[in-house]
Write a protein that holds these residues in place. Sequence first.
Motif, short mmCIF file in Angstrom:
data_model
loop_
_atom_site.label_atom_id
_atom_site.label_comp_id
_atom_site.label_asym_id
_atom_site.label_seq_id
_atom_site.Cartn_x
_atom_site.Cartn_y
_atom_site.Cartn_z
N ASN A 184 -40.67 0.20 -0.03
CA ASN A 184 -39.23 0.50 -0.06
C ASN A 184 -38.39 -0.68 0.39
O ASN A 184 -37.38 -1.00 -0.22
CB ASN A 184 -38.92 1.72 0.82
CG ASN A 184 -39.48 2.99 0.23
OD1 ASN A 184 -39.46 3.17 -0.99
ND2 ASN A 184 -39.99 3.86 1.07
N SER A 185 -38.80 -1.33 1.49
CA SER A 185 -38.03 -2.47 2.01
C SER A 185 -38.88 -3.73 2.13
O SER A 185 -38.36 -4.78 2.50
CB SER A 185 -37.43 -2.12 3.37
OG SER A 185 -38.46 -1.85 4.31
N ARG A 205 -33.44 -0.77 1.65
CA ARG A 205 -34.20 -0.50 0.42
C ARG A 205 -33.98 -1.65 -0.56
O ARG A 205 -32.88 -2.16 -0.69
CB ARG A 205 -33.77 0.81 -0.21
CG ARG A 205 -34.15 2.03 0.62
CD ARG A 205 -33.81 3.33 -0.07
NE ARG A 205 -34.64 3.58 -1.24
CZ ARG A 205 -35.87 4.08 -1.21
NH1 ARG A 205 -36.41 4.40 -0.05
NH2 ARG A 205 -36.54 4.28 -2.31
#
Length: 147
Positions: free
Chosen positions: A93-94, A130
């Motif tokens: 996600n990140s 994100r």
Amino acid sequence: MSKPSAHTPDQYYTHIPITTRWMDNDIYGHVNNVVYYSYFDTIVNQFLIERGGLDIANGHNIGLIVHSKCDYHASIAFPIQIKGGFRVNRLGNSSVEYGVAIFADDSKTACAQGVLTHVFVERSSQKPVRITGKLRAALESAVMPEI
């Protein structure tokens, strides 16, 4: 702990040309080991800027390296043209783990290969964010099966 086998160019999504510099050589007459990390950083950031649209100077989000590793297989020395292999090993996600490699001229195997992990954060707060939009699409296109 055993060292992984040297990778081949076809194990990477794209290749970026790099020119070695006189200052890359050390007193032993070959490119110093720390310079490979500079090459790796160049490979990753060129991809992120050109294909992912990352604005390193003014963008809201930036990537911070939280892990890096390099395995050396053969030495290189100035003057030589090299190419840097780039791939995405894992996309979260990140965070993203890149696979990178250095190939000399038309070498069939990597002189050095490694991994770099970026965590994308909001520039001012340094809090993870994100990965979205054009950057995420570019990274998704470079995901390759595990080596």
